[in-house]
Scaffold this active site. Structure first.
Site, PDB file in Angstrom:
ATOM      1  N   GLY A   1       2.420   1.606 -18.525  1.00  0.00           N
ATOM      2  CA  GLY A   1       3.503   1.383 -17.565  1.00  0.00           C
ATOM      3  C   GLY A   1       3.630   2.525 -16.580  1.00  0.00           C
ATOM      4  CB  CYS A   2       3.801   6.182 -17.055  1.00  0.00           C
ATOM      5  SG  CYS A   2       5.262   6.140 -18.125  1.00  0.00           S
ATOM      6  CB  THR A   3      -1.121   4.264 -15.639  1.00  0.00           C
ATOM      7  OG1 THR A   3      -1.307   5.294 -16.605  1.00  0.00           O
ATOM      8  CG2 THR A   3      -2.339   4.162 -14.736  1.00  0.00           C
TER       9      THR A   3
ATOM     10  CB  ALA B   1       1.703   7.174 -11.343  1.00  0.00           C
TER      11      ALA B   1
END
Length: 160
Positions: free
Chosen positions: A46-48, A51
């Site tokens: 999710g964070c990838t 970003a």
């Protein structure tokens, strides 16, 4: 539990190490609008996605006067790996002590798979050129968030 920021609040200043270990200060961005987003961990799906979405839209955001700073509890070495692996162009800073996250209301109790846990609350805070909060968004989704942000801020490319 940390207090959530409200529009009109002065954003707490911070100085945190980036992926290269250089100190990044919010004060260095005065005169530009800043999108500060908080995410749980580098190199997670999710964070990838989030970003990468910010990186993909960085030219549009920068062209509209916005700087983007991503904050996670990661150390600079992990942020550097994240940046290299995903070819990220947003500024990533680490807050291992979580003091900045707490000051922004982005760390505390949250629901995760039906359980209440303490951790990073995926959040986005938009600041004006003077460092005042324009919008503070909490519990945002990793996917689709940047597109929604661009729509909400009225930044869609003209004529697109």
């Amino acid at each position: 539990m940390s207090e959530r920021l409200q529009p009109g609040d002065t954003a707490p200043d911070f100085t945190l190490p980036d992926a290269d270990g250089k100190q990044v200060s919010l004060a260095d961005h005065r005169g530009r609008k800043v999108i500060v987003y908080f995410y749980p961990a580098a190199l997670t799906p999710g964070c990838t996605k989030q970003a990468c979405d910010f990186t993909d839209n960085l030219d549009l955001l920068a062209g509209q006067g916005y700087d983007v700073i991503g904050v996670s509890p990661d150390k600079p070495e992990k942020l550097a790996k994240f940046r290299e692996k995903e070819d990220l162009r947003v500024t990533l800073v680490g807050d291992p002590s979580k003091e900045t996250m707490e000051a922004y209301g982005a760390f505390g109790e949250k629901k995760l798979y039906g359980k209440t846990v303490t951790g990073v609350i995926r959040s986005t805070v938009i600041l004006d050129e003077e460092g005042k909060v324009e919008r503070a968004l909490y519990n945002v989704k990793a996917t689709g968030h940047v597109a929604k942000l661009i729509r909400d801020l009225g930044l869609e490319e003209q004529g697109a």
